[in-house]
Design a protein around this motif. Structure first.
Motif, PDB file in Angstrom:
ATOM      1  N   PHE A   1     -28.688  50.404   4.990  1.00  0.00           N
ATOM      2  CA  PHE A   1     -27.805  51.574   5.504  1.00  0.00           C
ATOM      3  C   PHE A   1     -27.219  52.766   4.321  1.00  0.00           C
ATOM      4  CE2 PHE A   1     -26.690  47.709   8.176  1.00  0.00           C
ATOM      5  CZ  PHE A   1     -26.141  48.185   8.446  1.00  0.00           C
TER       6      PHE A   1
ATOM      7  N   LEU B   1     -26.758  49.384  16.740  1.00  0.00           N
ATOM      8  CA  LEU B   1     -25.328  49.878  16.051  1.00  0.00           C
ATOM      9  C   LEU B   1     -24.741  50.390  17.715  1.00  0.00           C
ATOM     10  CD1 LEU B   1     -26.028  49.878  12.905  1.00  0.00           C
ATOM     11  CD2 LEU B   1     -24.325  48.079  14.141  1.00  0.00           C
TER      12      LEU B   1
ATOM     13  N   PHE C   1     -23.517  42.532   0.803  1.00  0.00           N
ATOM     14  CA  PHE C   1     -22.609  42.067   0.669  1.00  0.00           C
ATOM     15  C   PHE C   1     -21.633  41.092  -0.576  1.00  0.00           C
ATOM     16  CE2 PHE C   1     -25.455  40.342   4.210  1.00  0.00           C
ATOM     17  CZ  PHE C   1     -24.384  41.248   5.069  1.00  0.00           C
TER      18      PHE C   1
ATOM     19  N   ARG D   1     -33.192  43.208   0.696  1.00  0.00           N
ATOM     20  CA  ARG D   1     -32.424  42.601   2.023  1.00  0.00           C
ATOM     21  C   ARG D   1     -33.233  42.367   3.318  1.00  0.00           C
ATOM     22  NH1 ARG D   1     -26.522  42.705   2.855  1.00  0.00           N
ATOM     23  NH2 ARG D   1     -27.359  45.654   3.979  1.00  0.00           N
TER      24      ARG D   1
ATOM     25  N   ALA E   1     -24.064  48.779   1.874  1.00  0.00           N
ATOM     26  CA  ALA E   1     -23.171  48.016   2.756  1.00  0.00           C
ATOM     27  C   ALA E   1     -23.572  46.280   2.024  1.00  0.00           C
ATOM     28  CB  ALA E   1     -23.492  47.433   4.087  1.00  0.00           C
TER      29      ALA E   1
ATOM     30  N   ALA F   1     -17.983  50.375  14.549  1.00  0.00           N
ATOM     31  CA  ALA F   1     -18.940  48.888  14.351  1.00  0.00           C
ATOM     32  C   ALA F   1     -19.212  48.684  15.802  1.00  0.00           C
ATOM     33  CB  ALA F   1     -18.749  48.409  13.390  1.00  0.00           C
TER      34      ALA F   1
ATOM     35  N   ASN G   1     -34.791  46.108  11.453  1.00  0.00           N
ATOM     36  CA  ASN G   1     -33.802  45.376  10.254  1.00  0.00           C
ATOM     37  C   ASN G   1     -33.358  47.150   9.702  1.00  0.00           C
ATOM     38  OD1 ASN G   1     -34.739  42.716   9.873  1.00  0.00           O
ATOM     39  ND2 ASN G   1     -32.526  42.908   9.560  1.00  0.00           N
TER      40      ASN G   1
ATOM     41  N   PHE H   1     -29.900  36.290   2.986  1.00  0.00           N
ATOM     42  CA  PHE H   1     -28.436  36.450   3.860  1.00  0.00           C
ATOM     43  C   PHE H   1     -29.384  36.622   5.428  1.00  0.00           C
ATOM     44  CE2 PHE H   1     -25.558  37.476   6.979  1.00  0.00           C
ATOM     45  CZ  PHE H   1     -24.529  37.325   6.243  1.00  0.00           C
TER      46      PHE H   1
ATOM     47  N   ILE I   1     -27.472  43.762  18.513  1.00  0.00           N
ATOM     48  CA  ILE I   1     -28.346  44.174  17.240  1.00  0.00           C
ATOM     49  C   ILE I   1     -29.189  43.220  16.396  1.00  0.00           C
ATOM     50  CG2 ILE I   1     -25.997  43.767  16.102  1.00  0.00           C
ATOM     51  CD1 ILE I   1     -26.418  45.523  14.390  1.00  0.00           C
ATOM     52  N   ASN I   2     -28.549  41.709  17.167  1.00  0.00           N
ATOM     53  CA  ASN I   2     -28.781  41.030  15.622  1.00  0.00           C
ATOM     54  C   ASN I   2     -30.313  40.005  16.461  1.00  0.00           C
ATOM     55  OD1 ASN I   2     -26.776  40.399  17.964  1.00  0.00           O
ATOM     56  ND2 ASN I   2     -26.865  37.859  17.249  1.00  0.00           N
TER      57      ASN I   2
ATOM     58  N   PRO J   1     -15.314  47.855   7.313  1.00  0.00           N
ATOM     59  CA  PRO J   1     -16.564  46.899   8.786  1.00  0.00           C
ATOM     60  C   PRO J   1     -18.095  47.443   8.465  1.00  0.00           C
ATOM     61  CG  PRO J   1     -15.787  49.138   9.121  1.00  0.00           C
ATOM     62  CD  PRO J   1     -15.541  48.748   7.496  1.00  0.00           C
ATOM     63  N   ILE J   2     -18.860  48.357   8.023  1.00  0.00           N
ATOM     64  CA  ILE J   2     -20.282  48.641   7.848  1.00  0.00           C
ATOM     65  C   ILE J   2     -20.700  47.312   6.975  1.00  0.00           C
ATOM     66  CG2 ILE J   2     -20.564  48.923   5.581  1.00  0.00           C
ATOM     67  CD1 ILE J   2     -22.451  51.317   6.379  1.00  0.00           C
ATOM     68  N   VAL J   3     -20.125  46.158   6.258  1.00  0.00           N
ATOM     69  CA  VAL J   3     -20.499  44.673   5.736  1.00  0.00           C
ATOM     70  C   VAL J   3     -20.737  43.852   7.321  1.00  0.00           C
ATOM     71  CG1 VAL J   3     -20.456  45.246   3.384  1.00  0.00           C
ATOM     72  CG2 VAL J   3     -18.961  43.856   5.212  1.00  0.00           C
ATOM     73  N   GLU J   4     -20.743  44.083   7.816  1.00  0.00           N
ATOM     74  CA  GLU J   4     -20.453  43.810   9.441  1.00  0.00           C
ATOM     75  C   GLU J   4     -21.324  44.015  10.032  1.00  0.00           C
ATOM     76  OE1 GLU J   4     -17.182  42.007  12.034  1.00  0.00           O
ATOM     77  OE2 GLU J   4     -16.360  43.177   9.442  1.00  0.00           O
ATOM     78  N   GLU J   5     -21.808  45.173  10.519  1.00  0.00           N
ATOM     79  CA  GLU J   5     -22.500  45.477  10.346  1.00  0.00           C
ATOM     80  C   GLU J   5     -24.321  45.391   9.913  1.00  0.00           C
ATOM     81  OE1 GLU J   5     -22.752  50.024  10.734  1.00  0.00           O
ATOM     82  OE2 GLU J   5     -20.712  50.290  12.106  1.00  0.00           O
ATOM     83  N   ALA J   6     -24.350  44.766   8.597  1.00  0.00           N
ATOM     84  CA  ALA J   6     -25.448  44.800   8.577  1.00  0.00           C
ATOM     85  C   ALA J   6     -25.805  43.765   8.576  1.00  0.00           C
ATOM     86  CB  ALA J   6     -25.297  44.861   6.469  1.00  0.00           C
ATOM     87  N   ALA J   7     -24.616  42.364   8.804  1.00  0.00           N
ATOM     88  CA  ALA J   7     -25.065  41.025   8.964  1.00  0.00           C
ATOM     89  C   ALA J   7     -25.619  40.742  10.292  1.00  0.00           C
ATOM     90  CB  ALA J   7     -23.410  40.465   8.682  1.00  0.00           C
ATOM     91  N   ARG J   8     -24.807  41.640  11.241  1.00  0.00           N
ATOM     92  CA  ARG J   8     -24.967  41.731  12.737  1.00  0.00           C
ATOM     93  C   ARG J   8     -26.782  41.811  13.152  1.00  0.00           C
ATOM     94  NH1 ARG J   8     -23.866  39.761  16.826  1.00  0.00           N
ATOM     95  NH2 ARG J   8     -23.381  41.667  17.993  1.00  0.00           N
ATOM     96  N   ASP J   9     -27.146  43.213  11.502  1.00  0.00           N
ATOM     97  CA  ASP J   9     -28.238  43.573  11.456  1.00  0.00           C
ATOM     98  C   ASP J   9     -29.529  42.457  10.934  1.00  0.00           C
ATOM     99  OD1 ASP J   9     -29.987  45.947  12.188  1.00  0.00           O
ATOM    100  OD2 ASP J   9     -30.281  45.225   9.963  1.00  0.00           O
TER     101      ASP J   9
END
Lengths: 288, 277, 353, 358
Positions: D86, D57, D92, D151, D90, A6, D83, D103, D77-78, B167-175
């Motif tokens: 996944f 990523l 939350f 999302r 992913a 990641a 967007n 979010f 990435i941010n 860890p993918i949810v963290e990637e999602a938040a970053r994205d």
């Protein structure tokens, strides 16, 4: 290809350094420094010491009595670990099946309450319970049993009982965690495939919970092998372990000997823990 | 009891019996101490000679216990905060990041668990004095010592919990626009809250019960409650400490109940078994 | 004041600050080591009175045990010779002997502590290193319900009728009778073998119930009736008996073991600290202070100018004959032999329990 | 280099290595603004890695990626105008449906009122109105999928990246969501980059498809292009069923060429430069082969076996040293194995494969 990498972009030197740094700075460095203190004291470098000298190591290690004590420490810890797992496992299984809020609160409070009571006071609880004229023996000795009295304290049995009591919460906690993490579907699938409840346990539930069992074993073993107050109070002088010797030798101003014994305990315990850890890896593959 | 897939009735019944027996075992020495706290004999005569509340009066009014209690709370809270603050990123690094010396670090982390606490206390004492840091006999010194003893527990609990967070949810938040720290705070921390609570409780309790290392680090002004209890017991053997322990247990139960009232039901169900959906 | 989070934090920070920075504030800071429990009240009273009379002096009292405190003091002096952990304190002759050999204690100045002159000559320390002004005695402590006839001899510990009912203090040579038995059987502090053999044989024969390491443990053992008899200190046993416990203290005909105690001045303090320390020691050696201390702590004064109150004077343990026949141990030799004895004790007594 | 007009997403010589293994081996690709572009390929072909490099990523080992004319290399990435939906969703788990969708907007400090309207509209669009306060765990797979899409889409990214988002769903739900995705994409006129290993899915939704194999982009084109005019063996084989036949050029005419294979002669439309005697591979789609009773036009071949599927039927025909497969509408009289039939095909059906190293 997803997941693990990641943070690939940030896998530089700085990220681990920033994450590990604070802990290293204020916790690990003092710990390592204190190991260094023990190390240099053990070879005779301390104020008033004789300077470099491996004599203390040699004398201690060549004495058969030392080995008796080392083995007693490890044996005691192994027995305590065994019983904690033996009791802790069904307890954890029962705990994750509790569905009444009230029962849960009662059960968790009772199981974790030993942690709330000072070790000294707790030991006196055991004295009152287990001594020849204590609660348990007077119960056994009363009509119609008329048994005993049994010597349950001032020996290894008493120390094991008391250590299992205080260390059980440390075993139950990781076990609950892994049991809760197990997907329900796996057991459903096994049942669907015709597995008996017994087979489900041995083929699915238990193997999957092994990582938790090993973490529990590691924590309980580590705490049991270095236990000091409980063996001192409940062992009646019959349970000789390394922690006790370290305490005595600090009192005797035998810094070198105390340091040697502390380090030997550390080495022996870390040795056992590494074996457990190796087993953990071999069975479950390299973690992360 | 909430049956789970593949449970047989006999097995569930057996589990219940084991749990019942273990609860009796766990409660027994504590109940006997509680009972003894009302014992009018000052010599722990068993069965109790009569009923009295004198020991409670004594436990509550002795200045060293009052001061010790305050010191213990300060030491417990501060060291818990410190150890969580440094332990959480450490656990995160262990779970998520590959770096050199990681296995060495994990080995070292086991250390404070197995070095005899007495030896730990002595060598910290030597360090505190030799470094001229003024840590000896100070609250900071106690906090540091306690944080050191707790770190292995805290990290092992948090590593287990973080391992469960994909860890993918963290990637999602970053994205979705979060910075690295922001993603951790908004997505990872809420998910490991049960772990943080458990680790924090373990840490606090460890600090609140620590004698063997602490005794080398304290001066009277910072004596913690267990130290005061230890010193008291060396000279007096009356049930004052039984009363004090009973009060501590009652206080912690009260805190648990208050916590239950304020906590969200969902988060508690996680702690108390049976993942809430 | 509203107890906001900010305020609480401030208070916590302030506490932490004063706790760490406190040492440099007062004009002169004296650190005094005292024993916990019954030994606490008198030194506390004296320290408070002194601070009232000298507002520029702060006396910090550290209560503890010799076993826990002496190693810290020794270690601190090794690390920083001019910043001792305590300036003076209360030590038994055992710790005093260790400290004398290890150069931990400084001699008292007779002119600054004139009251040392009143100490019984037999207990006056060479070079006045320490003021040993009182003592406890060690004899046989027993359960009065189980043993109706008070035990008379150290040898009663090995009487077959008490098999499995005897407890001993672990390692405490003065308190567990080992040295006394060695001396009574032809040995000495240089030759512990006669005593060690008796203990080793008795351990193998199952004579001993257990070893204890604290007062509380012994009390528990005796009160519960699990142990009937043990060698221990009069000063510890008498308050138990006075509190109603079925416990008696008996003087062995061969003599009690003396256990002298008193003040020691620790090396390394500043001149001012040394001066004030000696002044407080001198005040503590005044007859009324000594008597006060002896009464609260159940110990015997070793001063020429202190007379026992009538009730205490009748105690068999303090009769002139009893004191005359008392066994005096050479604590310096015991300190020197301590490690070797511990080793023997572990290998011959403890493993055979 | 690449400009806003020429493309929304431009990849130039992008390579990616993990340690010693090279996963993406030099990709040049321009994705147009507002198109539905799919990266198609078998698992392990590097398509997901390519997508993750666009998302930020992963960083390319070499080469450059730009979006709307801005170079993206090194942009975290941010901070990218993309967007990602996944593969494993992913979502939350600690947030409800509404908070999951909101979010990204909250992170961008979008005013509360605007968040309310945009999230509301978005949930409407994915037909999840009324589910706002439900927990993620209580939703069905399809509903979770739609939350994941909402999302990402609600942030109005320049480019929406989708990593096999429908893979785990049942067929019916897949078809339904494919339609919804297509509808959303048209409504918002957003650039979609969609990664999949499912050729039907790619063909059903995409404006253009890039077929990837072993870290390389084999061919880019509309679905019909890829199907009718595959350039490589891999594309011909991966996109639909085909007969891949190796042969030798025997004659070059004005508009046609002749190829000999199995001792038979196949005529093909002449499209690229070939020489007589050159070894070539061509593709012949089964459904382009015409079969008639023996004695009709074309060559005579024995029938090895026949399988009827109702609407269609598949035949295997014996050729010297092998078989070829033909597919017909199932309206023929019974043709029995062992029988000889007449087989023919139009020259356009024989597609010479020119690209690729294989």
């Amino acid at each position: 290809m997803t997941g693990g990498k990641a943070l690939g972009t940030f896998r530089s030197f700085y990220v681990p350094a920033m994450l590990v740094g604070p802990a290293t700075l204020i916790v690990l460095i003092p710990f390592i420094a204190s190991l260094v203190v023990l190390g240099v004291y053990s070879v005779g470098f301390y104020p008033g010491g004789a300077g470099f000298d491996l004599g203390v190591w040699k004398t201690f290690l060549s004495d058969s009595y030392s080995w008796t004590v080392i083995f007693t420490s490890i044996r005691l810890a192994v027995i305590v670990t065994f019983f904690c797992l033996l009791i802790g496992y069904p307890v954890a299984c029962a705990l994750v099946r509790l569905d009444s809020m009230l029962m849960s609160i009662i059960a968790y409070t009772v199981i974790f309450s030993p942690l709330l009571m000072s070790v000294v006071v707790r030991s006196y609880g055991w004295l009152l319970l287990l001594s020849d004229s204590g609660f348990l023996n007077s119960l056994l000795g009363a009509w119609p049993l008329n048994l005993g009295p049994y010597r349950l304290i001032y020996n290894e049995i008493g120390v094991i009982i008391a250590l299992v009591h205080i260390l059980l919460p440390f075993a139950v906690l990781p076990l609950i965690t892994v049991l809760l993490q197990q997907p329900q579907q796996l057991r459903e699938a096994a049942a669907d495939l015709g597995a008996s409840p017994f087979a489900i346990f041995w083929k699915v539930t238990f193997p999957l919970s092994l990582p938790g069992v090993i973490v529990a074993a590691e924590i309980v073993f580590a705490l049991a092998v270095s236990a000091f107050v409980t063996p001192a109070v409940l062992g009646g002088g019959r349970v000789l372990n390394l922690s006790r010797l370290v305490y005595e030798n600090i009192g005797n101003i035998e810094w070198g000997l105390a340091a040697v014994q502390a380090l030997i305990l550390l080495i022996a315990a870390v040795g056992v823990l590494l074996i457990l850890e190796r087993f953990n890896r071999r069975t479950f593959g390299e973690k992360s | 009891m909430q049956a789970r897939a593949g449970d047989s009735k006999a097995a569930v019944l057996m589990l219940r019996m084991v749990l019942g027996a273990v609860l009796v075992f766990m409660a027994a020495p504590i109940l006997i101490v509680v009972a003894n706290s009302f014992n009018s004999s000052q010599f722990n005569v068993w069965p109790p000679a009569g009923f009295t509340l004198d020991w409670y009066h004594k436990a509550l009014t002795m200045p060293q216990f009052q001061r010790g209690f305050v010191n213990s709370v300060i030491a417990g809270v501060l060291s818990t905060l410190v150890v969580l603050a440094v332990g959480t990123p450490l656990a995160y690094a262990i779970v998520r990041i590959k770096f050199r010396g990681k296995s060495l670090l994990q080995g070292v982390l086991l250390g404070p668990l197995v070095v005899p606490r007495i030896a730990m206390g002595f060598s910290l004492f030597v360090l505190y004095l030799a470094s001229g840091s003024g840590l000896y006999g100070s609250m900071s010194g106690i906090v540091l010592g306690h944080a050191l003893l707790m770190l292995p527990f805290v990290v092992s609990v948090l590593v287990a919990n973080l391992g469960e967070v994909d860890p993918i949810v963290e990637e999602a938040a970053r994205d979705l626009g979060a910075g690295a720290v922001e993603a951790f705070v908004r997505v990872v921390l809420p998910q490991i809250r049960p772990g943080l609570i458990v680790a924090g409780l373990l840490a606090f309790i460890t600090s609140f019960d620590e004698v063997e290392t602490t005794i080398f680090l304290v001066k009277p002004v910072v004596n913690t409650l267990p130290i005061e209890m230890y010193l008291y017991l060396d000279q007096y053997q009356d049930p004052t400490l039984a009363a004090l322990s009973t009060l501590l247990i009652a206080l912690s139960m009260l805190l648990v109940l208050v916590g239950l009232m304020f906590a969200k039901r969902g988060s508690l169900r996680f702690l108390l078994g049976g993942r809430g959906a | 004041m509203l107890l906001t989070r900010r305020n609480t934090l401030k208070a916590a920070a302030a506490t932490a600050f004063t706790l760490t920075a406190g040492r440099a504030m007062a004009a002169t800071r004296i650190s005094q080591f005292i024993w916990t429990g019954a030994q606490e009240p008198v030194p506390r009273k004296l320290a408070e009175a002194y601070m009232k009379a000298h507002p520029d002096v702060t006396i910090e009292l550290t209560a503890g045990t010799n076993a826990a405190m002496y190693p810290k003091i020794k270690a601190s002096l090794d690390i920083s010779a001019n910043d001792p952990l305590v300036n003076f304190g209360f030590f038994n002759l055992d710790a005093s002997a260790k400290g004398r050999t290890a150069n931990v204690f400084a001699p008292l100045d007779k002119t600054a502590v004139p009251n040392v002159e009143n100490i019984l000559d037999a207990y006056r320390q060479p070079d006045d290193i320490g003021a040993i002004f009182c003592m406890d005695v060690c004899g046989l402590v027993y359960n009065t319900d189980k043993i109706k006839e008070p035990p008379k001899s150290w040898n009663d510990l090995f009487d077959p009728k008490y098999k499995g009912k005897v407890a001993l203090f672990d390692y405490y040579w003065a308190g567990n009778g080992l040295v006394a038995l060695a001396k009574l059987n032809g040995g000495s502090e240089d030759n512990i073998e006669p005593g060690m053999k008796i203990y080793a044989d008795a351990a193998a024969a199952g004579q001993f119930h257990s070893l204890y390491t604290s007062n509380a443990q012994l009390q528990q053992l005796l009160v519960s009736g699990e142990v009937w008899i043990a060698p221990y200190f009069r000063g510890v046993a008498l308050p138990w008996a006075a509190g109603g416990a079925p416990i008696g203290y008996s003087v062995p005909t061969e003599g009690q073991v003396t256990f002298p105690e008193g003040f020691q001045l620790v090396r390394g303090g500043s001149a001012e600290q040394t001066r004030i320390s000696q002044e407080i020691i001198n005040l503590s050696l005044a007859p009324e202070a000594v008597l006060d201390y002896c009464k609260t702590a159940s110990v015997l004064p070793l001063m020429k100018n202190v007379t026992l109150p009538a009730d205490l004077a009748k105690d068999p343990a303090v009769q002139p004959e009893a004191l005359k026949s008392a066994i005096n141990l050479d604590y310096a030799k015991m300190a020197a032999n301590h490690t070797a004895w511990s080793d023997q004790w572990n290998k011959r007594v403890k493993v055979n329990l | 280099m690449a400009s806003y007009e020429t493309g929304d997403v431009v990849l130039t010589a992008v390579e990616k290595c993990f340690g010693d293994s090279s996963v993406v081996k030099g990709i040049d690709l321009t994705i147009r603004k507002g198109e539905f572009f799919s990266l198609l390929g078998p698992s392990g072909c590097g398509k997901t890695t390519t997508l993750r490099m666009i998302a930020g990523l992963e960083e390319p080992t070499s080469g450059s990626i730009s979006i709307r004319g801005e170079r993206m290399n090194g942009v975290p990435i941010n901070k990218r105008p993309t967007n990602l939906v996944f593969q494993k969703l992913a979502l939350f788990p600690h947030l409800n449906v509404w908070d999951n969708v909101a979010f990204g907007l909250k992170l961008k400090r979008v005013p509360e009122a605007e968040i309310r309207t945009r999230v509301g509209e978005m949930l409407d669009m994915v037909r999840l109105s009324g589910f706002e306060s439900r927990s993620i765990a209580s939703l069905s797979g399809g509903q979770q999928q739609r939350v994941a899409i909402a999302r990402a889409v609600v942030n109005k990214p320049a480019v929406l990246l989708l990593d096999e988002p429908l893979g785990a769903l049942d067929l019916k739900l897949q078809t339904h969501l494919q339609e919804e995705l297509r509808r959303i994409q048209r409504e918002l006129a957003m650039t979609f980059v969609y990664v999949t290993h499912n050729q039907t899915e790619a063909m059903a939704m995409s404006d253009r498809i890039g077929v990837m194999n072993a870290g390389q982009l084999e061919q880019v084109g509309a679905a019909a292009d890829l199907y009718l005019r595959p350039q490589t063996e891999f594309v011909a084989g991966f996109v639909g069923q085909t007969n891949l036949i190796g042969g030798k050029v025997t004659a070059i005419g004005e508009t046609t060429i002749s190829i000999e294979a199995f001792g038979l002669t196949f005529d093909a439309v002449r499209r690229s430069a070939v020489e007589t005697g050159q070894a070539v591979t061509f593709s012949l789609r089964p459904e382009q082969i015409r079969i008639a009773q023996a004695g009709g036009a074309g060559i005579q071949l024995p029938l090895v076996d026949a399988t009827f599927f109702g609407a269609t039927a598949t035949y295997r025909l014996q050729v010297p040293g092998g078989t070829i497969v033909a597919q017909t509408q199932g309206d023929l009289q019974m043709l029995a194995p062992g029988q000889t039939v007449s087989v023919s095909w139009p020259p356009e059906a024989v597609v010479l494969l020119t690209g690729g190293q294989s």
